[in-house]
Design an enzyme around this catalytic site. Structure first.
Site, PDB file in Angstrom:
ATOM      1  CG  HIS A   1       0.606   6.081  -0.946  1.00 51.43           C
ATOM      2  ND1 HIS A   1      -0.549   6.526  -1.544  1.00 51.43           N
ATOM      3  CD2 HIS A   1       0.225   5.522   0.240  1.00 51.43           C
ATOM      4  CE1 HIS A   1      -1.590   6.241  -0.771  1.00 51.43           C
ATOM      5  NE2 HIS A   1      -1.142   5.629   0.312  1.00 51.43           N
TER       6      HIS A   1
ATOM      7  CG  HIS B   1      -1.700   1.220   1.450  1.00 50.73           C
ATOM      8  ND1 HIS B   1      -3.048   1.293   1.181  1.00 50.73           N
ATOM      9  CD2 HIS B   1      -1.354   2.458   1.903  1.00 50.73           C
ATOM     10  CE1 HIS B   1      -3.490   2.501   1.450  1.00 50.73           C
ATOM     11  NE2 HIS B   1      -2.481   3.227   1.897  1.00 50.73           N
ATOM     12  CD  GLU B   2       2.278   3.812   3.636  1.00 52.28           C
ATOM     13  OE1 GLU B   2       2.784   4.791   3.054  1.00 52.28           O
ATOM     14  OE2 GLU B   2       1.245   3.901   4.317  1.00 52.28           O
TER      15      GLU B   2
END
Length: 217
Positions: free
Chosen positions: A27, A23-24
């Site tokens: 980004h 998820h990170e």
């Protein structure tokens, strides 16, 4: 009881770590694409979970919550990928895509785990089938939880940043001022049960929709 929780931890470890850390990473990939190389320069744009694991948020807190909830609840986080929104080519517009990349990654992983669950169902029964099936179920649910949670319109969650991107400038600036209070508000919602009341139907809907795509529900 303890043996059951240890088995749950063993099966859940891989999907949980990837759900949180990728998820990170998403980004960081999106930020670089739209002009901010900060995460890339710091070596944070990587599919290697070790680059994103936070000792407390990715390991200690999720394990403790899983243990104390009897395996019925899970929450965690990774080291946030640094994003300098001022370096994006169009900060207000591109913020939406950078923020949406995280939940988008969780949606993609939920679909991948649903595919793995379908594969487990089609495989002839063996010692590998049951663990793969259970791991896939956890992978679907964990990613749906993280996707729904992060899409909540509360800064600094991804949904809050998406809202800031979409709102007119004056309203966006006022809404962004909530960011220092976002995490305390989230904790209050969590411990009062409001967060679960809001999220649970959305998580179940997302999980069942994904499972239905693969003929699992």
């Amino acid at each position: 009881m303890l043996e059951s929780l240890i088995q749950t931890l063993a099966v859940a470890a891989l999907p949980v770590i990837f759900a949180i850390t990728l998820h990170e990473a998403a980004h960081g990939y999106a930020a670089r694409h739209f002009g901010d190389p900060t995460a890339w320069q710091l070596g944070r744009i990587s599919l290697n979970p070790l680059r994103h694991i936070d000792l407390w948020g990715t390991i200690v807190i999720p394990v403790a919550i899983l243990l104390f909830s009897g395996g019925s609840f899970l929450f965690g986080y990774a080291k946030p990928v640094p994003v300098d929104f001022g370096r994006l080519r169009n900060p207000k517009r591109d913020m939406l895509w950078v923020a949406a990349a995280g939940p988008g990654a969780n949606l993609f992983m939920a679909l991948c785990w649903a595919g793995m669950l379908k594969l487990a169902w089609l495989m002839p029964g063996n010692d590998f089938t049951l663990p793969l099936s259970e791991m896939s179920k956890i992978g679907i649910m964990v990613n749906c939880v993280l996707m729904v949670l992060n899409l909540m319109p509360l800064p600094p969650l991804d949904g809050g940043r998406i809202a800031v991107s979409l709102l007119p400038h004056k309203l966006a600036w006022k809404f962004a001022q909530l960011e220092p209070w976002g995490f305390p508000i989230l904790l209050v919602l969590l411990f009062t049960g409001i967060l679960g009341t809001v999220m649970n139907p959305l998580v179940i809907f997302a999980a069942r929709t994904i499972e239905s795509i693969f003929g699992l529900y």
